[in-house]
Enzyme design. Structure first.
Site, PDB file in Angstrom:
ATOM      1  N   ASP A   1       0.752  -0.957   0.327  1.00 58.34           N
ATOM      2  CA  ASP A   1       0.034  -0.206  -0.138  1.00 58.34           C
ATOM      3  C   ASP A   1       1.220   1.873  -0.202  1.00 58.34           C
ATOM      4  OD1 ASP A   1      -2.201  -1.787   0.148  1.00 58.34           O
ATOM      5  OD2 ASP A   1      -2.336  -1.917   2.240  1.00 58.34           O
TER       6      ASP A   1
ATOM      7  N   ARG B   1      -5.912  -0.013   0.403  1.00 60.96           N
ATOM      8  CA  ARG B   1      -6.713  -0.208   1.201  1.00 60.96           C
ATOM      9  C   ARG B   1      -7.450   1.702   1.122  1.00 60.96           C
ATOM     10  NH1 ARG B   1      -7.059  -3.427   5.842  1.00 60.96           N
ATOM     11  NH2 ARG B   1      -4.769  -4.083   4.996  1.00 60.96           N
TER      12      ARG B   1
ATOM     13  N   ARG C   1     -11.046  14.509 -27.658  1.00 59.39           N
ATOM     14  CA  ARG C   1      -9.235  15.481 -27.982  1.00 59.39           C
ATOM     15  C   ARG C   1      -8.960  14.339 -28.921  1.00 59.39           C
ATOM     16  NH1 ARG C   1      -9.130  16.264 -22.686  1.00 59.39           N
ATOM     17  NH2 ARG C   1      -7.816  14.552 -22.467  1.00 59.39           N
TER      18      ARG C   1
ATOM     19  N   LYS D   1      -9.717  11.052 -28.432  1.00 66.00           N
ATOM     20  CA  LYS D   1      -8.608   9.781 -27.752  1.00 66.00           C
ATOM     21  C   LYS D   1     -10.321   8.513 -28.436  1.00 66.00           C
ATOM     22  CE  LYS D   1      -5.692  10.864 -24.372  1.00 66.00           C
ATOM     23  NZ  LYS D   1      -4.567  10.835 -23.494  1.00 66.00           N
TER      24      LYS D   1
END
Ligand code: F6P
Length: 326
Positions: free
Chosen positions: A130, A174, A214, A216
């Site tokens: 984490d 987490r 744009r 994509k």
């Protein structure tokens, strides 16, 4: 601590790639220093039940490249209770253990602090995928988990491109968004959602819509599991409003796949250095410390200062992900 000692080592909490390298380093550095080394099986559960075994240099052979932990681990609720801690202390006394090395994350270091406060000589090693430990820029296991997440994101992008879809990719972490933010930057994601910043589904919707405008053809959104709107919630929202973003949406939850990988070079080195440093600290008479990698070296932080505190996410990572999503 100059006389030979009996030193125990345990791994606790979620397994992290590099734990084995750290166990091996603790054991071999300890033996090299003339100490008797013991491994505790299954984290604090093994300490509470007295499940300790003497380890030789050969016992920790052939593990530096393996994920998981040779010693086993557990999430041990009993260690939070006075009875569990009493039992752990009793076994440490009965088995004449003079020092303990605890390899693990936040919960594990809280247990280490409890033992240190009761007079046990403890050194912690910051280890969690984490990367939320105070006292470590990069915890043991984080970079390998990130590489695994990236491998999955790269594959999902192939399918996203082929179908002109958007993918929500949920990563672990987490309550911390580090893995998500880093995976978004390194994986070239179009958007990222972390627990540290409140993000409404409509914001992701407008980012994806803008990405479509744009030019994509496909998109990746990295979502931290601890985010208020996790991947399941976002998927529900986008299934209802798919026409608004211009992409068909799918979700993929990486989960524990991120934890079990073989440690990369950095985690093998890090585990090795932190493990040796733990023995050096004990030999120098130190105790009650958490060892973590900071500013390119091993840094010690008092367990009393580090345990229970989280390393804050650098919010500049989110800006960087946003800028590079252009
Ligand atoms: O702390 C490591 C971690 O993998 C977190 O990212 C995750 O939330 C948790 O452990 C999962 O825990 P468990 O393996 O007990 O389900």
């Amino acid at each position: 601590m100059t006389r030979p000692q009996r030193i125990a080592v345990l791994t606790s909490g979620g397994d992290a790639p590099g734990m084995n390298a750290a166990v091996r380093a603790v054991v071999r550095a300890g033996i090299a220093g003339g100490h008797q080394m013991l491994g505790v099986k299954h984290g604090y559960s093994g300490l509470i039940s007295g499940n300790l075994t003497v380890l030789s240099a050969r016992d920790v052979g052939g593990i530096v490249h393996l994920g998981g932990t040779l010693l086993g681990t557990s999430r041990c609720e009993s260690m939070k209770a006075p009875e569990g801690q009493e039992s752990a202390l009793r076994h440490l006394r009965d088995q004449e253990i003079s020092a303990l090395v605890v390899i693990g994350g936040n919960g594990s270091q809280a247990g280490a602090l409890a033992l240190a406060s009761a007079g046990v000589r403890v050194i912690g090693i910051a280890s969690t995928i984490d990367n939320d430990l105070y006292g470590a820029d990069v915890s043991l296991g984080t970079t390998t988990a990130l590489d695994i997440a990236l491998e999955s994101i790269d594959r999902l992008r192939v399918t996203a491109a082929a179908h002109e879809r958007a993918f929500l990719v949920e990563v672990m972490g987490r309550h911390c968004g580090y893995l998500a933010a880093a995976a978004a930057i390194a994986g070239g994601a179009e958007a990222v959602v972390v627990p540290e910043v409140a993000t409404e589904p409509q914001e992701i919707e407008s980012q994806l819509h803008a990405a479509r405008l744009r030019g994509k053809s496909h998109a990746i959104v990295v979502v931290a599991e601890g985010a208020y709107h996790n991947a399941d919630i976002l998927l529900g929202y986008f299934q209802e409003h798919s026409q608004r973003i211009g992409y068909e949406m799918r979700a993929s939850r990486l989960g524990h796949i991120q934890r079990g990988g073989a440690p990369g070079a950095f985690d093998r080195m890090l585990g090795s250095r932190l493990g040796v440093a733990a023995i050096e600290k004990l030999e120098a008479g130190a105790q009650g410390l958490l060892l973590g990698w900071c500013d390119g070296t091993v840094k010690s932080t008092a367990l009393a200062e580090a345990a229970g505190r989280c390393r804050p996410l650098d919010l500049k990572m989110l800006e960087l992900a946003r800028t590079l999503a252009l």
